[in-house]
Design a protein around this motif. Structure first.
Motif, PDB file in Angstrom:
ATOM      1  N   THR A 191       0.808  -1.222   0.000  1.00 11.26           N
ATOM      2  CA  THR A 191       0.000   0.000   0.000  1.00 11.26           C
ATOM      3  C   THR A 191       0.838   1.267   0.000  1.00 11.26           C
ATOM      4  N   LEU A 192       1.777   1.374   0.963  1.00 12.72           N
ATOM      5  CA  LEU A 192       2.513   2.627   1.118  1.00 12.72           C
ATOM      6  C   LEU A 192       3.397   2.936  -0.084  1.00 12.72           C
ATOM      7  N   VAL A 193       4.119   1.940  -0.580  1.00  9.66           N
ATOM      8  CA  VAL A 193       5.002   2.182  -1.724  1.00  9.66           C
ATOM      9  C   VAL A 193       4.218   2.594  -2.975  1.00  9.66           C
ATOM     10  N   PRO A 194       3.139   1.874  -3.355  1.00  5.53           N
ATOM     11  CA  PRO A 194       2.348   2.349  -4.506  1.00  5.53           C
ATOM     12  C   PRO A 194       1.770   3.744  -4.299  1.00  5.53           C
ATOM     13  N   PHE A 195       1.323   4.035  -3.071  1.00  6.30           N
ATOM     14  CA  PHE A 195       0.765   5.359  -2.777  1.00  6.30           C
ATOM     15  C   PHE A 195       1.821   6.443  -2.976  1.00  6.30           C
ATOM     16  N   LEU A 196       3.019   6.218  -2.442  1.00  3.08           N
ATOM     17  CA  LEU A 196       4.080   7.210  -2.583  1.00  3.08           C
ATOM     18  C   LEU A 196       4.506   7.355  -4.040  1.00  3.08           C
ATOM     19  N   PHE A 197       4.498   6.263  -4.789  1.00  2.19           N
ATOM     20  CA  PHE A 197       4.823   6.339  -6.214  1.00  2.19           C
ATOM     21  C   PHE A 197       3.821   7.231  -6.939  1.00  2.19           C
ATOM     22  N   VAL A 198       2.536   6.967  -6.725  1.00  2.00           N
ATOM     23  CA  VAL A 198       1.483   7.736  -7.401  1.00  2.00           C
ATOM     24  C   VAL A 198       1.569   9.207  -7.018  1.00  2.00           C
ATOM     25  N   LEU A 199       1.638   9.475  -5.722  1.00  2.00           N
ATOM     26  CA  LEU A 199       1.633  10.858  -5.256  1.00  2.00           C
ATOM     27  C   LEU A 199       2.883  11.601  -5.696  1.00  2.00           C
ATOM     28  N   THR A 200       4.041  10.944  -5.627  1.00  2.00           N
ATOM     29  CA  THR A 200       5.291  11.603  -5.992  1.00  2.00           C
ATOM     30  C   THR A 200       5.313  11.970  -7.471  1.00  2.00           C
ATOM     31  N   VAL A 201       4.842  11.077  -8.323  1.00  2.00           N
ATOM     32  CA  VAL A 201       4.815  11.375  -9.759  1.00  2.00           C
ATOM     33  C   VAL A 201       3.915  12.576 -10.034  1.00  2.00           C
ATOM     34  N   VAL A 202       2.732  12.584  -9.444  1.00  2.00           N
ATOM     35  CA  VAL A 202       1.779  13.669  -9.691  1.00  2.00           C
ATOM     36  C   VAL A 202       2.324  14.995  -9.172  1.00  2.00           C
ATOM     37  N   VAL A 203       2.864  14.989  -7.954  1.00  2.00           N
ATOM     38  CA  VAL A 203       3.407  16.218  -7.367  1.00  2.00           C
ATOM     39  C   VAL A 203       4.623  16.700  -8.152  1.00  2.00           C
ATOM     40  N   PHE A 204       5.513  15.783  -8.519  1.00  2.00           N
ATOM     41  CA  PHE A 204       6.714  16.155  -9.267  1.00  2.00           C
ATOM     42  C   PHE A 204       6.348  16.830 -10.585  1.00  2.00           C
ATOM     43  N   VAL A 205       5.399  16.250 -11.313  1.00  2.00           N
ATOM     44  CA  VAL A 205       5.002  16.825 -12.611  1.00  2.00           C
ATOM     45  C   VAL A 205       4.366  18.198 -12.407  1.00  2.00           C
ATOM     46  N   HIS A 206       3.526  18.331 -11.389  1.00  2.00           N
ATOM     47  CA  HIS A 206       2.882  19.621 -11.100  1.00  2.00           C
ATOM     48  C   HIS A 206       3.933  20.697 -10.815  1.00  2.00           C
ATOM     49  N   GLU A 207       4.840  20.389  -9.907  1.00  2.00           N
ATOM     50  CA  GLU A 207       5.857  21.378  -9.544  1.00  2.00           C
ATOM     51  C   GLU A 207       6.833  21.628 -10.690  1.00  2.00           C
ATOM     52  N   MET A 208       7.107  20.590 -11.491  1.00  2.00           N
ATOM     53  CA  MET A 208       7.981  20.774 -12.638  1.00  2.00           C
ATOM     54  C   MET A 208       7.370  21.745 -13.645  1.00  2.00           C
ATOM     55  N   GLY A 209       6.047  21.742 -13.746  1.00  2.00           N
ATOM     56  CA  GLY A 209       5.384  22.714 -14.608  1.00  2.00           C
ATOM     57  C   GLY A 209       5.670  24.134 -14.151  1.00  2.00           C
ATOM     58  N   HIS A 210       5.504  24.384 -12.837  1.00  2.00           N
ATOM     59  CA  HIS A 210       5.833  25.709 -12.303  1.00  2.00           C
ATOM     60  C   HIS A 210       7.293  26.059 -12.583  1.00  2.00           C
ATOM     61  N   TYR A 211       8.166  25.095 -12.317  1.00  2.00           N
ATOM     62  CA  TYR A 211       9.608  25.340 -12.451  1.00  2.00           C
ATOM     63  C   TYR A 211      10.000  25.660 -13.885  1.00  2.00           C
ATOM     64  N   LEU A 212       9.610  24.815 -14.827  1.00  2.00           N
ATOM     65  CA  LEU A 212      10.058  24.980 -16.210  1.00  2.00           C
ATOM     66  C   LEU A 212       9.533  26.274 -16.823  1.00  2.00           C
ATOM     67  N   VAL A 213       8.256  26.570 -16.604  1.00  2.00           N
ATOM     68  CA  VAL A 213       7.705  27.791 -17.190  1.00  2.00           C
ATOM     69  C   VAL A 213       8.272  29.021 -16.480  1.00  2.00           C
ATOM     70  N   TRP A 262      -2.429  -0.525 -14.310  1.00  2.00           N
ATOM     71  CA  TRP A 262      -3.515   0.016 -13.487  1.00  2.00           C
ATOM     72  C   TRP A 262      -2.991   1.137 -12.591  1.00  2.00           C
ATOM     73  N   LEU A 263      -1.796   0.956 -12.070  1.00  2.00           N
ATOM     74  CA  LEU A 263      -1.206   1.988 -11.221  1.00  2.00           C
ATOM     75  C   LEU A 263      -0.949   3.259 -12.022  1.00  2.00           C
ATOM     76  N   VAL A 264      -0.514   3.088 -13.268  1.00  2.00           N
ATOM     77  CA  VAL A 264      -0.271   4.239 -14.125  1.00  2.00           C
ATOM     78  C   VAL A 264      -1.585   4.947 -14.460  1.00  2.00           C
ATOM     79  N   GLN A 265      -2.651   4.178 -14.672  1.00  2.00           N
ATOM     80  CA  GLN A 265      -3.960   4.798 -14.904  1.00  2.00           C
ATOM     81  C   GLN A 265      -4.407   5.601 -13.694  1.00  2.00           C
ATOM     82  N   LEU A 266      -4.131   5.090 -12.488  1.00  2.00           N
ATOM     83  CA  LEU A 266      -4.471   5.842 -11.281  1.00  2.00           C
ATOM     84  C   LEU A 266      -3.686   7.141 -11.226  1.00  2.00           C
ATOM     85  N   VAL A 267      -2.414   7.104 -11.630  1.00  2.00           N
ATOM     86  CA  VAL A 267      -1.613   8.324 -11.712  1.00  2.00           C
ATOM     87  C   VAL A 267      -2.305   9.340 -12.622  1.00  2.00           C
ATOM     88  N   ALA A 268      -2.784   8.875 -13.783  1.00  2.00           N
ATOM     89  CA  ALA A 268      -3.436   9.770 -14.745  1.00  2.00           C
ATOM     90  C   ALA A 268      -4.700  10.383 -14.159  1.00  2.00           C
TER      91      ALA A 268
END
Length: 379
Positions: free
Chosen positions: A18-40, A307-313
């Motif tokens: 549970t914890l590892v998949p949760f951290l994977f999903v959340l980290t990817v989503v947060v990283f991409v969000h913040e990377m958007g702020h950073y790059l632009v 399925w985990l990747v779909q949850l990320v999306a």
């Protein structure tokens, strides 16, 4: 002791399952969000002091050649990009602390930039969340295609809204509230979030169009991850014989187009849900927080990486939409301030910004408390 260790570290346990998949999903989503702020932000010439995944004490980190501190922090429930001159949560352009910046720092400080650059930088976070969802769907559609079924009625449940409206076995859905449908999934998409709404259906029967009106009712079902969800239905069934399910494959370009369309549908349905929820027309248990997301991540991981990747999306597009709500301290709240600034041609007063920020912060805290309560006790 061995049993406890196994419960924590096995693929069925809390840590790995549970914890590892949760951290994977959340980290990817947060990283991409913040990377958007950073790059632009960087593209707009804004300096960046720090890029952090997580909050609290720093665990590991390094400085790049631009002087940005990249770090991973102890509390992995979010992240942030700290721009030069960004001294407080309101991002106030009149913050007296910015007076201490050097001339070189002032040139790249967030608050000294034109309003369009600040707005573009803020909007980039949610935008990148949407782009992540599109990218995931495009890859999945290109790699696996998707199964579709004809929008046919195989049977009608007795006493259902469809039966009361006069829909009959053998009918074919042509349109739902004026929107043309091509697959049975289109019908489900247009009905599932509209419990209690009178919907007009055009059906093809014996070569002629027949117009009927049905009002969907809520029904509890289980989704693919085992969650109980409330779905609006009219009571029609499609089967293999009349639906003639088939696999549709796509070229990469076609997959990208379908991914954009599918992401748009999700954004539309989410907006529809939020509007209905605000007026009390949706089940409060449909909203969940970190505990529910962690459970979903664990279930998705058991079904397979795709399925985990779909949850990320799905989580990514949800985070993007929530961040665009016009509530400080969310990105949408900052965009609201910049819109007003563009109209009145001067920044919103610091006093007004702080008052709205405090109100918005209380709203966000209240929402977080609400979803935590749902996770733990309410549902």
């Amino acid at each position: 002791m061995n049993e406890l260790l196994h419960a924590l570290t096995s693929t069925e346990g809390i840590l790995i399952g549970t914890l590892v998949p949760f951290l994977f999903v959340l980290t990817v989503v947060v990283f991409v969000h913040e990377m958007g702020h950073y790059l632009v932000g960087r593209a707009c010439g804004i300096g960046v002091n720090a890029f952090s995944i997580g909050f609290g004490p720093e665990l590991i980190g390094f400085n790049d050649r631009h002087g940005t501190r990249w770090k991973l922090c102890a509390i992995p429930l979010g992240g942030y990009v700290k721009f030069v001159g960004d001294m407080n949560a309101t991002s106030s352009p009149t913050d007296p602390e910015t007076a201490g910046l050097s001339e070189a720092e002032r040139k790249v400080a967030f608050h000294t930039q034109p309003v369009w650059k600040r707005a573009a930088t803020v909007f980039a976070g949610p935008l990148f969340n949407f782009l992540l969802t599109i990218a995931v769907f495009a890859v999945l559609f290109a790699a696996y295609g998707r199964y579709v079924a004809e929008p046919m009625v195989a049977s009608v449940t007795a006493g259902s809204p469809a039966a009361e409206a006069g829909i009959m076995p053998g009918d074919r859905f042509v349109s739902v509230d004026g929107e043309k449908v091509e697959t049975f999934a289109d019908v489900q998409r247009l009905v599932s979030g509209r419990a209690g709404d009178a919907i007009t259906f055009v059906m093809l029967r014996d070569g002629k169009d027949v117009t009927v009106v049905a009002t969907p009712r809520l029904m509890e079902q289980q989704d693919a991850l085992g969650n109980k969800v409330q779905v609006a239905i009219i009571g029609v069934v499609n089967n293999q014989e009349v639906g003639q399910p088939r696999l549709v494959t796509y070229t990469p370009v076609q997959a990208l187009g379908v991914a954009v369309e599918e992401t748009g549908h999700i954004i539309e349905r989410t907006g529809q849900f939020l509007k209905r929820f605000a007026v009390g027309r949706e089940d409060k248990c449909q909203l969940g927080g970190p505990v529910k997301i962690a459970g979903m991540a664990g279930q998705a991981a058991k079904l397979g990486f795709e399925w985990l990747v779909q949850l990320v999306a799905l989580l990514s597009v949800g985070i993007g939409i929530l961040n665009l709500l016009p509530i400080p301290p969310l990105d949408g709240g900052h965009l609201l301030f910049y819109a007003v600034e563009a109209v009145i041609r001067r920044p919103v007063s610091e006093r007004m910004m702080e008052a709205m920020y405090r109100t918005g912060f209380l709203l966000v805290l209240g929402f977080m408390g609400f979803v935590f309560w749902n996770d733990l006790f309410g549902c």
